[in-house]
Design a protein around this motif. Sequence first.
Motif, PDB file in Angstrom:
ATOM      1  N   GLY A 108      24.489  40.046 -13.479  1.00 56.39           N
ATOM      2  CA  GLY A 108      23.503  40.123 -14.551  1.00 56.39           C
ATOM      3  C   GLY A 108      22.145  40.549 -14.037  1.00 56.39           C
ATOM      4  N   ASP A 109      21.202  40.617 -14.955  1.00 58.60           N
ATOM      5  CA  ASP A 109      19.859  41.092 -14.610  1.00 58.60           C
ATOM      6  C   ASP A 109      19.200  40.298 -13.488  1.00 58.60           C
ATOM      7  OD1 ASP A 109      20.065  43.083 -16.498  1.00 58.60           O
ATOM      8  OD2 ASP A 109      18.927  41.994 -18.018  1.00 58.60           O
ATOM      9  N   ASN A 110      19.436  39.002 -13.429  1.00 59.14           N
ATOM     10  CA  ASN A 110      18.836  38.164 -12.384  1.00 59.14           C
ATOM     11  C   ASN A 110      19.448  38.416 -11.012  1.00 59.14           C
ATOM     12  OD1 ASN A 110      17.130  36.998 -14.242  1.00 59.14           O
ATOM     13  ND2 ASN A 110      18.433  35.201 -14.555  1.00 59.14           N
ATOM     14  N   TYR A 111      20.501  39.213 -10.972  1.00 58.82           N
ATOM     15  CA  TYR A 111      21.186  39.533  -9.724  1.00 58.82           C
ATOM     16  C   TYR A 111      21.024  41.001  -9.345  1.00 58.82           C
ATOM     17  CZ  TYR A 111      23.312  34.956 -10.211  1.00 58.82           C
ATOM     18  OH  TYR A 111      23.506  33.606 -10.315  1.00 58.82           O
ATOM     19  N   GLU A 112      20.079  41.671  -9.985  1.00 57.66           N
ATOM     20  CA  GLU A 112      19.796  43.068  -9.688  1.00 57.66           C
ATOM     21  C   GLU A 112      18.346  43.204  -9.240  1.00 57.66           C
ATOM     22  OE1 GLU A 112      20.937  45.598 -12.942  1.00 57.66           O
ATOM     23  OE2 GLU A 112      22.937  44.699 -13.035  1.00 57.66           O
ATOM     24  N   PHE A 113      18.140  44.026  -8.202  1.00 60.90           N
ATOM     25  CA  PHE A 113      16.839  44.081  -7.538  1.00 60.90           C
ATOM     26  C   PHE A 113      16.414  45.519  -7.276  1.00 60.90           C
ATOM     27  CE2 PHE A 113      19.286  40.347  -6.552  1.00 60.90           C
ATOM     28  CZ  PHE A 113      18.405  39.329  -6.859  1.00 60.90           C
ATOM     29  N   ASP A 114      15.117  45.704  -7.119  1.00 63.67           N
ATOM     30  CA  ASP A 114      14.560  47.028  -6.862  1.00 63.67           C
ATOM     31  C   ASP A 114      14.737  47.479  -5.421  1.00 63.67           C
ATOM     32  OD1 ASP A 114      13.649  47.410  -9.493  1.00 63.67           O
ATOM     33  OD2 ASP A 114      11.791  46.335  -9.071  1.00 63.67           O
ATOM     34  N   SER A 115      14.975  46.536  -4.514  1.00 66.99           N
ATOM     35  CA  SER A 115      15.103  46.906  -3.101  1.00 66.99           C
ATOM     36  C   SER A 115      16.167  46.057  -2.413  1.00 66.99           C
ATOM     37  CB  SER A 115      13.764  46.730  -2.366  1.00 66.99           C
ATOM     38  OG  SER A 115      13.470  45.362  -2.197  1.00 66.99           O
ATOM     39  N   VAL A 116      16.639  46.582  -1.308  1.00 72.11           N
ATOM     40  CA  VAL A 116      17.591  45.857  -0.471  1.00 72.11           C
ATOM     41  C   VAL A 116      16.970  44.532  -0.027  1.00 72.11           C
ATOM     42  CG1 VAL A 116      18.787  45.880   1.750  1.00 72.11           C
ATOM     43  CG2 VAL A 116      18.738  47.937   0.343  1.00 72.11           C
ATOM     44  N   TYR A 117      15.718  44.591   0.389  1.00 71.91           N
ATOM     45  CA  TYR A 117      15.036  43.397   0.893  1.00 71.91           C
ATOM     46  C   TYR A 117      14.984  42.309  -0.184  1.00 71.91           C
ATOM     47  CZ  TYR A 117      11.632  40.372   3.094  1.00 71.91           C
ATOM     48  OH  TYR A 117      11.008  39.284   3.644  1.00 71.91           O
ATOM     49  N   GLU A 118      14.630  42.665  -1.411  1.00 71.55           N
ATOM     50  CA  GLU A 118      14.564  41.679  -2.505  1.00 71.55           C
ATOM     51  C   GLU A 118      15.934  41.056  -2.747  1.00 71.55           C
ATOM     52  OE1 GLU A 118      13.052  43.710  -5.929  1.00 71.55           O
ATOM     53  OE2 GLU A 118      11.048  43.896  -5.102  1.00 71.55           O
ATOM     54  N   MET A 119      16.987  41.881  -2.709  1.00 72.01           N
ATOM     55  CA  MET A 119      18.339  41.368  -2.904  1.00 72.01           C
ATOM     56  C   MET A 119      18.695  40.359  -1.814  1.00 72.01           C
ATOM     57  SD  MET A 119      21.987  43.416  -2.933  1.00 72.01           S
ATOM     58  CE  MET A 119      21.762  43.971  -1.228  1.00 72.01           C
ATOM     59  N   LEU A 120      18.460  40.730  -0.574  1.00 68.61           N
ATOM     60  CA  LEU A 120      18.779  39.827   0.531  1.00 68.61           C
ATOM     61  C   LEU A 120      17.939  38.553   0.499  1.00 68.61           C
ATOM     62  CD1 LEU A 120      19.285  42.357   3.445  1.00 68.61           C
ATOM     63  CD2 LEU A 120      21.043  40.985   2.311  1.00 68.61           C
ATOM     64  N   ASP A 121      16.656  38.693   0.208  1.00 68.61           N
ATOM     65  CA  ASP A 121      15.782  37.533   0.154  1.00 68.61           C
ATOM     66  C   ASP A 121      16.248  36.564  -0.934  1.00 68.61           C
ATOM     67  OD1 ASP A 121      13.443  35.962   0.876  1.00 68.61           O
ATOM     68  OD2 ASP A 121      12.577  36.665  -1.011  1.00 68.61           O
ATOM     69  N   SER A 122      16.596  37.085  -2.080  1.00 68.05           N
ATOM     70  CA  SER A 122      17.066  36.238  -3.172  1.00 68.05           C
ATOM     71  C   SER A 122      18.355  35.514  -2.785  1.00 68.05           C
ATOM     72  CB  SER A 122      17.288  37.074  -4.422  1.00 68.05           C
ATOM     73  OG  SER A 122      17.691  36.261  -5.488  1.00 68.05           O
ATOM     74  N   PHE A 123      19.274  36.226  -2.166  1.00 65.35           N
ATOM     75  CA  PHE A 123      20.534  35.612  -1.762  1.00 65.35           C
ATOM     76  C   PHE A 123      20.328  34.584  -0.648  1.00 65.35           C
ATOM     77  CE2 PHE A 123      24.315  35.374   0.904  1.00 65.35           C
ATOM     78  CZ  PHE A 123      25.255  34.950  -0.036  1.00 65.35           C
ATOM     79  N   LEU A 124      19.632  34.964   0.399  1.00 63.48           N
ATOM     80  CA  LEU A 124      19.457  34.083   1.554  1.00 63.48           C
ATOM     81  C   LEU A 124      18.651  32.818   1.199  1.00 63.48           C
ATOM     82  CD1 LEU A 124      18.728  36.767   4.276  1.00 63.48           C
ATOM     83  CD2 LEU A 124      20.778  35.355   4.090  1.00 63.48           C
ATOM     84  N   SER A 125      17.698  32.967   0.315  1.00 62.64           N
ATOM     85  CA  SER A 125      16.865  31.818  -0.066  1.00 62.64           C
ATOM     86  C   SER A 125      17.572  30.880  -1.034  1.00 62.64           C
ATOM     87  CB  SER A 125      15.566  32.297  -0.678  1.00 62.64           C
ATOM     88  OG  SER A 125      15.813  32.902  -1.943  1.00 62.64           O
ATOM     89  N   GLY A 126      18.701  31.333  -1.587  1.00 64.55           N
ATOM     90  CA  GLY A 126      19.431  30.509  -2.542  1.00 64.55           C
ATOM     91  C   GLY A 126      18.981  30.662  -3.978  1.00 64.55           C
ATOM     92  N   LYS A 127      18.061  31.580  -4.238  1.00 69.19           N
ATOM     93  CA  LYS A 127      17.570  31.776  -5.594  1.00 69.19           C
ATOM     94  C   LYS A 127      18.662  32.240  -6.549  1.00 69.19           C
ATOM     95  CE  LYS A 127      13.074  33.144  -3.884  1.00 69.19           C
ATOM     96  NZ  LYS A 127      12.213  34.304  -3.612  1.00 69.19           N
ATOM     97  N   THR A 128      19.645  32.981  -6.039  1.00 74.32           N
ATOM     98  CA  THR A 128      20.687  33.523  -6.899  1.00 74.32           C
ATOM     99  C   THR A 128      21.976  32.709  -6.843  1.00 74.32           C
ATOM    100  OG1 THR A 128      21.354  35.019  -5.137  1.00 74.32           O
ATOM    101  CG2 THR A 128      19.843  35.884  -6.806  1.00 74.32           C
ATOM    102  N   ILE A 129      21.991  31.652  -6.112  1.00 76.77           N
ATOM    103  CA  ILE A 129      23.217  30.860  -5.969  1.00 76.77           C
ATOM    104  C   ILE A 129      23.226  29.728  -6.993  1.00 76.77           C
ATOM    105  CG2 ILE A 129      24.544  29.408  -4.417  1.00 76.77           C
ATOM    106  CD1 ILE A 129      23.525  31.132  -2.127  1.00 76.77           C
TER     107      ILE A 129
END
Length: 129
Positions: A108-129
Amino acid sequence: MNIVEELFNKYQQDYAVKIMPATTEQIVTFIKNCKKYNVPEKIVEELTNYFKMNNNFFNYFLCDDERIFEWYQEQNCIWLGQRDLWTFRCLVDKHRYAIGDAMNESFGDNYEFDSVYEMLDSFLSGKTI
Protein backbone atom coordinates in the motif's frame (compact mmCIF):
# COMPACT_ATOMS: atom_id res chain seq x y z
CA MET A 1 31.43 5.40 5.64
CA ASN A 2 28.54 5.81 3.18
CA ILE A 3 24.89 6.56 4.05
CA VAL A 4 23.75 2.98 3.45
CA GLU A 5 26.43 1.61 5.73
CA GLU A 6 25.49 4.20 8.38
CA LEU A 7 21.85 3.14 8.12
CA PHE A 8 22.62 -0.55 8.57
CA ASN A 9 25.05 0.21 11.40
CA LYS A 10 22.29 2.12 13.16
CA TYR A 11 20.14 -1.02 13.22
CA GLN A 12 22.93 -3.61 13.25
CA GLN A 13 21.63 -5.44 16.32
CA ASP A 14 18.65 -6.58 14.25
CA TYR A 15 20.21 -6.98 10.80
CA ALA A 16 23.53 -8.69 10.20
CA VAL A 17 24.27 -7.44 6.71
CA LYS A 18 27.64 -7.15 5.07
CA ILE A 19 27.98 -3.86 3.18
CA MET A 20 30.03 -4.30 0.02
CA PRO A 21 30.10 -1.87 -2.92
CA ALA A 22 29.65 -3.26 -6.42
CA THR A 23 32.73 -3.51 -8.59
CA THR A 24 33.08 -1.47 -11.75
CA GLU A 25 32.45 -4.61 -13.80
CA GLN A 26 29.25 -5.37 -11.87
CA ILE A 27 27.99 -1.81 -12.38
CA VAL A 28 28.73 -2.04 -16.12
CA THR A 29 26.76 -5.30 -16.31
CA PHE A 30 23.87 -3.81 -14.32
CA ILE A 31 23.66 -0.81 -16.65
CA LYS A 32 23.86 -3.10 -19.69
CA ASN A 33 20.98 -5.20 -18.31
CA CYS A 34 18.94 -2.06 -17.60
CA LYS A 35 19.38 -0.97 -21.21
CA LYS A 36 18.29 -4.41 -22.38
CA TYR A 37 15.04 -4.03 -20.41
CA ASN A 38 14.59 -0.32 -21.24
CA VAL A 39 14.71 0.83 -17.63
CA PRO A 40 14.29 4.63 -17.42
CA GLU A 41 17.59 6.48 -17.04
CA LYS A 42 16.63 8.15 -13.74
CA ILE A 43 15.96 4.77 -12.11
CA VAL A 44 19.20 3.37 -13.53
CA GLU A 45 21.04 6.33 -12.01
CA GLU A 46 19.37 5.94 -8.60
CA LEU A 47 20.02 2.22 -8.41
CA THR A 48 23.56 2.58 -9.70
CA ASN A 49 24.25 5.10 -6.94
CA TYR A 50 22.90 2.62 -4.37
CA PHE A 51 24.87 -0.32 -5.77
CA LYS A 52 28.06 1.74 -5.67
CA MET A 53 27.52 1.88 -1.88
CA ASN A 54 26.12 -1.62 -1.40
CA ASN A 55 25.82 -4.36 -3.99
CA ASN A 56 22.70 -6.02 -2.64
CA PHE A 57 19.57 -5.80 -0.51
CA PHE A 58 19.91 -8.00 2.57
CA ASN A 59 22.52 -10.24 0.93
CA TYR A 60 20.05 -11.34 -1.75
CA PHE A 61 20.88 -10.52 -5.39
CA LEU A 62 24.03 -8.81 -6.57
CA CYS A 63 23.39 -6.00 -9.03
CA ASP A 64 24.77 -7.93 -12.01
CA ASP A 65 22.37 -10.84 -11.45
CA GLU A 66 19.83 -10.71 -14.26
CA ARG A 67 17.22 -12.39 -12.05
CA ILE A 68 16.40 -8.96 -10.62
CA PHE A 69 14.51 -8.41 -13.90
CA GLU A 70 12.41 -11.59 -13.49
CA TRP A 71 9.19 -9.61 -12.98
CA TYR A 72 10.04 -6.76 -15.35
CA GLN A 73 8.14 -7.94 -18.41
CA GLU A 74 4.90 -8.75 -16.55
CA GLN A 75 4.89 -6.29 -13.65
CA ASN A 76 7.35 -3.63 -14.83
CA CYS A 77 9.28 -3.82 -11.58
CA ILE A 78 12.84 -4.62 -10.57
CA TRP A 79 13.18 -7.22 -7.82
CA LEU A 80 15.82 -5.71 -5.57
CA GLY A 81 15.91 -8.30 -2.84
CA GLN A 82 14.16 -10.03 -0.03
CA ARG A 83 14.27 -10.43 3.73
CA ASP A 84 12.20 -13.28 5.15
CA LEU A 85 8.76 -12.74 3.57
CA TRP A 86 9.36 -9.06 2.78
CA THR A 87 10.16 -8.25 -0.85
CA PHE A 88 11.85 -5.06 -2.05
CA ARG A 89 11.06 -3.74 -5.52
CA CYS A 90 11.42 -0.73 -7.74
CA LEU A 91 8.00 -0.04 -9.28
CA VAL A 92 9.13 1.45 -12.56
CA ASP A 93 5.77 2.83 -13.74
CA LYS A 94 5.26 4.68 -10.45
CA HIS A 95 8.97 5.46 -9.96
CA ARG A 96 8.62 4.28 -6.37
CA TYR A 97 10.51 1.84 -4.17
CA ALA A 98 8.17 -0.59 -2.46
CA ILE A 99 7.92 -3.23 0.22
CA GLY A 100 5.58 -6.12 -0.43
CA ASP A 101 5.67 -9.89 -0.66
CA ALA A 102 5.57 -12.54 -3.38
CA MET A 103 1.90 -11.81 -4.15
CA ASN A 104 1.86 -8.04 -3.62
CA GLU A 105 4.28 -5.66 -5.28
CA SER A 106 3.42 -3.23 -2.48
CA PHE A 107 1.44 -3.45 0.74
CA GLY A 108 0.00 0.00 0.00
CA ASP A 109 0.86 3.67 -0.06
CA ASN A 110 2.60 3.52 3.34
CA TYR A 111 4.97 0.93 1.87
CA GLU A 112 6.00 2.95 -1.18
CA PHE A 113 8.85 5.46 -1.10
CA ASP A 114 10.55 8.05 -3.27
CA SER A 115 14.02 6.61 -2.71
CA VAL A 116 15.84 3.41 -1.90
CA TYR A 117 17.15 5.02 1.28
CA GLU A 118 13.63 5.93 2.52
CA MET A 119 12.44 2.38 1.85
CA LEU A 120 15.33 0.83 3.74
CA ASP A 121 15.10 3.30 6.61
CA SER A 122 11.39 2.62 7.03
CA PHE A 123 11.93 -1.14 7.01
CA LEU A 124 15.01 -1.22 9.24
CA SER A 125 13.51 1.18 11.79
CA GLY A 126 10.36 -0.93 12.04
CA LYS A 127 8.06 1.82 10.81
CA THR A 128 6.55 -0.48 8.18
CA ILE A 129 6.40 -3.64 10.26
